[in-house]
Design a protein around this motif. Structure first.
Motif, PDB file in Angstrom:
ATOM      1  N   ASP A  54       0.838  -1.201   0.000  1.00  0.00           N
ATOM      2  CA  ASP A  54       0.000   0.000   0.000  1.00  0.00           C
ATOM      3  C   ASP A  54       0.870   1.247   0.000  1.00  0.00           C
ATOM      4  OD1 ASP A  54      -2.271  -1.557   0.122  1.00  0.00           O
ATOM      5  OD2 ASP A  54      -2.562  -1.296   2.282  1.00  0.00           O
ATOM      6  N   GLU A  55       1.863   1.266   0.881  1.00  0.00           N
ATOM      7  CA  GLU A  55       2.732   2.436   0.996  1.00  0.00           C
ATOM      8  C   GLU A  55       3.508   2.668  -0.300  1.00  0.00           C
ATOM      9  OE1 GLU A  55       2.785   4.640   3.299  1.00  0.00           O
ATOM     10  OE2 GLU A  55       1.502   3.637   4.744  1.00  0.00           O
ATOM     11  N   ARG A  56       3.972   1.595  -0.895  1.00  0.00           N
ATOM     12  CA  ARG A  56       4.722   1.739  -2.152  1.00  0.00           C
ATOM     13  C   ARG A  56       3.815   2.246  -3.268  1.00  0.00           C
ATOM     14  NH1 ARG A  56       7.260  -3.543  -0.423  1.00  0.00           N
ATOM     15  NH2 ARG A  56       9.337  -2.979   0.344  1.00  0.00           N
ATOM     16  N   GLU A  57       2.576   1.759  -3.294  1.00  0.00           N
ATOM     17  CA  GLU A  57       1.637   2.253  -4.306  1.00  0.00           C
ATOM     18  C   GLU A  57       1.361   3.734  -4.098  1.00  0.00           C
ATOM     19  OE1 GLU A  57      -2.483   0.962  -6.501  1.00  0.00           O
ATOM     20  OE2 GLU A  57      -2.379   0.604  -4.336  1.00  0.00           O
ATOM     21  N   SER A  58       1.192   4.160  -2.839  1.00  0.00           N
ATOM     22  CA  SER A  58       0.950   5.576  -2.574  1.00  0.00           C
ATOM     23  C   SER A  58       2.172   6.419  -2.894  1.00  0.00           C
ATOM     24  CB  SER A  58       0.528   5.775  -1.113  1.00  0.00           C
ATOM     25  OG  SER A  58      -0.813   5.369  -0.933  1.00  0.00           O
ATOM     26  N   ASP A  59       3.369   5.883  -2.682  1.00  0.00           N
ATOM     27  CA  ASP A  59       4.578   6.595  -3.101  1.00  0.00           C
ATOM     28  C   ASP A  59       4.559   6.808  -4.608  1.00  0.00           C
ATOM     29  OD1 ASP A  59       5.640   6.839  -0.576  1.00  0.00           O
ATOM     30  OD2 ASP A  59       7.036   5.157  -0.757  1.00  0.00           O
ATOM     31  N   ARG A  60       4.205   5.748  -5.346  1.00  0.00           N
ATOM     32  CA  ARG A  60       4.160   5.871  -6.806  1.00  0.00           C
ATOM     33  C   ARG A  60       3.131   6.910  -7.232  1.00  0.00           C
ATOM     34  NH1 ARG A  60       4.425   0.180  -6.393  1.00  0.00           N
ATOM     35  NH2 ARG A  60       2.204  -0.042  -6.819  1.00  0.00           N
ATOM     36  N   LEU A  61       1.959   6.898  -6.599  1.00  0.00           N
ATOM     37  CA  LEU A  61       0.915   7.856  -6.954  1.00  0.00           C
ATOM     38  C   LEU A  61       1.314   9.270  -6.561  1.00  0.00           C
ATOM     39  CD1 LEU A  61      -2.207   5.769  -5.876  1.00  0.00           C
ATOM     40  CD2 LEU A  61      -1.490   6.305  -8.223  1.00  0.00           C
ATOM     41  N   GLY A  62       1.936   9.425  -5.404  1.00  0.00           N
ATOM     42  CA  GLY A  62       2.376  10.747  -4.971  1.00  0.00           C
ATOM     43  C   GLY A  62       3.368  11.354  -5.941  1.00  0.00           C
ATOM     44  N   VAL A  63       4.322  10.545  -6.388  1.00  0.00           N
ATOM     45  CA  VAL A  63       5.306  11.026  -7.365  1.00  0.00           C
ATOM     46  C   VAL A  63       4.631  11.301  -8.706  1.00  0.00           C
ATOM     47  CG1 VAL A  63       7.353  10.384  -8.694  1.00  0.00           C
ATOM     48  CG2 VAL A  63       7.265   9.916  -6.240  1.00  0.00           C
ATOM     49  N   GLU A  64       3.702  10.432  -9.102  1.00  0.00           N
ATOM     50  CA  GLU A  64       2.992  10.637 -10.368  1.00  0.00           C
ATOM     51  C   GLU A  64       2.242  11.963 -10.364  1.00  0.00           C
ATOM     52  OE1 GLU A  64      -0.866   8.737 -12.769  1.00  0.00           O
ATOM     53  OE2 GLU A  64       0.316   7.473 -11.423  1.00  0.00           O
ATOM     54  N   TYR A  65       1.473  12.215  -9.316  1.00  0.00           N
ATOM     55  CA  TYR A  65       0.670  13.432  -9.272  1.00  0.00           C
ATOM     56  C   TYR A  65       1.556  14.676  -9.199  1.00  0.00           C
ATOM     57  CZ  TYR A  65      -3.115  10.139  -8.138  1.00  0.00           C
ATOM     58  OH  TYR A  65      -4.024   9.103  -8.158  1.00  0.00           O
ATOM     59  N   ALA A  66       2.619  14.612  -8.393  1.00  0.00           N
ATOM     60  CA  ALA A  66       3.530  15.764  -8.292  1.00  0.00           C
ATOM     61  C   ALA A  66       4.231  16.019  -9.619  1.00  0.00           C
ATOM     62  CB  ALA A  66       4.550  15.520  -7.175  1.00  0.00           C
ATOM     63  N   SER A  67       4.665  14.950 -10.280  1.00  0.00           N
ATOM     64  CA  SER A  67       5.370  15.094 -11.565  1.00  0.00           C
ATOM     65  C   SER A  67       4.453  15.676 -12.631  1.00  0.00           C
ATOM     66  CB  SER A  67       5.900  13.738 -12.031  1.00  0.00           C
ATOM     67  OG  SER A  67       6.827  13.200 -11.106  1.00  0.00           O
ATOM     68  N   MET A  68       3.208  15.247 -12.650  1.00  0.00           N
ATOM     69  CA  MET A  68       2.267  15.743 -13.658  1.00  0.00           C
ATOM     70  C   MET A  68       1.951  17.219 -13.446  1.00  0.00           C
ATOM     71  SD  MET A  68      -0.339  12.485 -14.053  1.00  0.00           S
ATOM     72  CE  MET A  68      -1.272  13.223 -15.395  1.00  0.00           C
TER      73      MET A  68
ATOM     74  N   GLU B 167      12.223  10.098 -12.133  1.00  0.00           N
ATOM     75  CA  GLU B 167      12.944  10.044 -13.407  1.00  0.00           C
ATOM     76  C   GLU B 167      12.108   9.342 -14.473  1.00  0.00           C
ATOM     77  OE1 GLU B 167      15.612  10.414 -16.439  1.00  0.00           O
ATOM     78  OE2 GLU B 167      15.494  11.491 -14.538  1.00  0.00           O
ATOM     79  N   GLU B 168      11.333   8.334 -14.063  1.00  0.00           N
ATOM     80  CA  GLU B 168      10.471   7.657 -15.034  1.00  0.00           C
ATOM     81  C   GLU B 168       9.442   8.621 -15.616  1.00  0.00           C
ATOM     82  OE1 GLU B 168       8.668   4.340 -13.097  1.00  0.00           O
ATOM     83  OE2 GLU B 168      10.589   3.323 -12.677  1.00  0.00           O
ATOM     84  N   TRP B 169       8.907   9.509 -14.790  1.00  0.00           N
ATOM     85  CA  TRP B 169       7.931  10.480 -15.276  1.00  0.00           C
ATOM     86  C   TRP B 169       8.590  11.588 -16.089  1.00  0.00           C
ATOM     87  CZ3 TRP B 169       2.896   9.872 -15.677  1.00  0.00           C
ATOM     88  CH2 TRP B 169       2.314   8.826 -14.948  1.00  0.00           C
ATOM     89  N   ARG B 170       9.824  11.906 -15.747  1.00  0.00           N
ATOM     90  CA  ARG B 170      10.551  12.900 -16.567  1.00  0.00           C
ATOM     91  C   ARG B 170      10.784  12.335 -17.959  1.00  0.00           C
ATOM     92  NH1 ARG B 170      14.721  14.079 -18.983  1.00  0.00           N
ATOM     93  NH2 ARG B 170      15.636  12.052 -18.506  1.00  0.00           N
ATOM     94  N   ALA B 171      11.112  11.027 -18.014  1.00  0.00           N
ATOM     95  CA  ALA B 171      11.343  10.379 -19.302  1.00  0.00           C
ATOM     96  C   ALA B 171      10.080  10.309 -20.146  1.00  0.00           C
ATOM     97  CB  ALA B 171      11.912   8.973 -19.077  1.00  0.00           C
ATOM     98  N   LYS B 172       8.917  10.384 -19.491  1.00  0.00           N
ATOM     99  CA  LYS B 172       7.644  10.378 -20.226  1.00  0.00           C
ATOM    100  C   LYS B 172       7.282  11.766 -20.742  1.00  0.00           C
ATOM    101  CE  LYS B 172       5.689   6.533 -17.545  1.00  0.00           C
ATOM    102  NZ  LYS B 172       4.624   6.115 -16.590  1.00  0.00           N
ATOM    103  N   GLY B 173       8.115  12.747 -20.445  1.00  0.00           N
ATOM    104  CA  GLY B 173       7.891  14.088 -20.981  1.00  0.00           C
ATOM    105  C   GLY B 173       7.393  15.113 -19.990  1.00  0.00           C
ATOM    106  N   TYR B 174       7.331  14.760 -18.730  1.00  0.00           N
ATOM    107  CA  TYR B 174       6.861  15.704 -17.713  1.00  0.00           C
ATOM    108  C   TYR B 174       8.054  16.430 -17.089  1.00  0.00           C
ATOM    109  CZ  TYR B 174       2.271  13.533 -18.039  1.00  0.00           C
ATOM    110  OH  TYR B 174       1.056  13.087 -18.495  1.00  0.00           O
ATOM    111  N   GLU B 175       8.233  17.688 -17.498  1.00  0.00           N
ATOM    112  CA  GLU B 175       9.309  18.482 -16.896  1.00  0.00           C
ATOM    113  C   GLU B 175       9.015  18.707 -15.421  1.00  0.00           C
ATOM    114  OE1 GLU B 175      10.030  22.095 -18.903  1.00  0.00           O
ATOM    115  OE2 GLU B 175      10.404  21.164 -20.859  1.00  0.00           O
TER     116      GLU B 175
END
Length: 498
Positions: free
Chosen positions: A198-212, A260-268
């Motif tokens: 659960d915590e790892r999934e929320s980490d992924r979502l937190g980074v995703e939302y912040a990166s976007m 870095e994965e989200w940066r590679a997808k084009g999200y500055e």
């Protein structure tokens, strides 16, 4: 016959299972899965529990800071899984609430249905808006993934499995609602632990939302570095394989990788907003607020409410907004003081407790406490595990309010602690010491370094005179630096100030 009983029992288990869960579509994956509660139930549970959280911890009295945190949270929601083209209908239009709690504890958490909390203690340990965005995104992730409801469903399944093993194949009349504790939904969800996944999934979502939202999401790693330092400082470091949470060091490594994965997808990812963030922290209360109660030389003082009472040597004081508890070292005796806002007087307050089912009154009488009207009583009762308890009730009328002490221990140890209970309750009195009445909390002074030097060289020389205990290492951790780290001109610093 045995086969018929087994089949009947299986049907019972299935009936209980499906009546105690909700099959709905996940906003994250789009798959249908089982939850402990429907989404509408989760929203109601969160709403009800939110009132309790606000009462317990209090909301930090700074509307500007509250609005700032809420604005960032609402911004993160706009790109979340609750506001996308494929968002399931039941989640659309869900309101989220972001609150800053008046607590020095470094913590953030979420309740089902859209209630997110960060403490002022946590805010003081962040360095910029990018870090805050990852923290808020993480908590939003817990709500959207419905982790609490997932854990509730698993807990219910575990309870059903235990029931099946306990009855040994015999069909018994078991009331499902009582077995599953459906009546205490809010309490269940508040105390359920998230899994490491659960915590790892929320980490992924937190980074995703912040990166976007183009925040520098890798900054979130610095907060987990601070958490690791805090754990080591307190001697409470726990290996990740022994904890329900991933180790902070693991998360400090994984978050930049996810960013870095989200940066590679084009999200500055360029936004830090350090200046804006530090501006919001300036003058914020740091550490415990002594005006809401503190201990000194064997006494508990409450400057705002102008009262004091002594407590026994070696006993620990737990000061919360809704109560003050004093617990002995062996944790087999406790005195709990609460403010009774409903009873008409001290006697009515004591009787309100005595009139409960299962309580047997042994005696009661009027009393005096340093010139204040009081009422006291002794009673017995039984704990859930069958242990016999003995109570000493003491209510005091002071300054238009009723202060009620509930003191208790086991019946066999009551004679040992009765004098201690008398010491606490009989010592309640009006606070008149001018120095204590005028004590003020420590506040953060946020400044930019006007010179170069080690972080330690910027620390105030009067730390020992502050009304709270704070070490140089505490301040280094809060600033996300080492004591001997070189600070450049213009670097933001968070320092305590009277």
């Amino acid at each position: 016959m045995r086969s018929k009983i087994s089949n009947s029992f299986l049907l019972l288990i299935l009936a209980l299972l499906f009546s105690a869960c909700s099959i709905q579509e996940s906003a994250i994956s789009g798959d249908r899965r089982a939850y402990g509660y429907s989404w509408d139930q989760e929203k109601q549970i969160g709403k009800d529990a939110d009132k309790q959280i606000q009462q317990q911890y209090g909301i930090y009295d700074n509307e500007d800071l509250q609005a700032y945190v809420d604005n960032i949270g609402q911004e993160m929601l706009t790109i979340s899984h609750f506001q996308r083209e494929d968002t399931p209908d039941e989640y659309e239009g869900t309101d989220f609430y972001f609150r800053v709690l008046d607590s020095p504890v470094v913590n953030a958490f979420a309740l089902p249905g859209g209630y997110i909390y960060v403490t002022r203690g946590l805010l003081s340990h962040l360095d910029n808006e990018a870090q805050l965005s990852v923290v808020l995104g993480h908590e939003i992730g817990h709500v959207i993934a419905r982790h609490a409801s997932q854990r509730a469903f698993e807990q219910q399944m575990g309870q059903l499995a235990l029931i099946g093993g306990a009855i040994g194949g015999e069909l018994l009349g078991l009331p499902g609602g009582d077995i599953l504790g459906i009546g205490s939904q809010a309490a269940q969800l508040l105390f359920l632990s998230y899994s490491r996944d659960d915590e790892r999934e929320s980490d992924r979502l937190g980074v995703e939302y912040a990166s976007m939202q183009h925040y520098k999401a890798a900054e979130g790693a610095q907060f987990f570095v601070s958490l690791e330092r805090m754990s080591k400082q307190s001697g409470q470091s726990i290996p990740d394989w022994q904890s329900t949470h991933p180790d902070p060091a693991e998360r400090a490594t994984s978050i930049p990788e996810l960013a870095e994965e989200w940066r590679a997808k084009g999200y500055e990812q360029t936004i830090e907003n350090t200046d804006q963030y530090m501006d919001k922290l300036d003058n914020m209360i740091y550490g415990e607020n002594p005006r809401e109660g503190f201990t000194r030389n064997g006494n508990f003082y409450h400057p705002d409410m102008k009262f004091q009472f002594p407590y026994p040597n070696g006993w620990q004081v737990v000061n919360q907004r809704s109560l003050v508890a004093v617990v002995n070292e062996d944790q087999d005796a406790i005195s709990i003081m609460t403010l009774d806002g409903e009873s008409a007087g001290a006697q009515a307050s004591v009787n309100e407790f005595l009139n409960q089912e299962g309580i047997t009154t042994l005696g009661k009488s009027n009393a005096q406490s340093n010139g204040l009207n009081a009422f006291r009583a002794e009673a017995t009762g039984q704990a859930e595990d069958g242990t016999q308890l003995k109570f000493y009730l003491y209510a005091i009328e002071y300054d238009g309010s009723i202060y009620r002490f509930l003191n208790y221990t086991t019946a066999e140890k009551y004679g040992t602690y009765a004098s201690r209970f008398d010491e606490i309750t009989g010592g309640f009195s009006k606070l008149t010491d001018g120095e204590v009445l005028n004590i003020q909390p420590v506040r953060l002074q946020v400044v930019q370094a006007g010179r170069s030097g080690t972080f330690e060289s910027f620390l105030p020389t009067n730390l020992e005179t502050l009304p709270i205990t704070v070490s140089p290492e505490d301040l280094a951790i809060m600033n996300q630096v080492e004591l001997d780290e070189q600070i450049n001109v213009g670097t933001w610093l968070k320092l305590p100030s009277k």
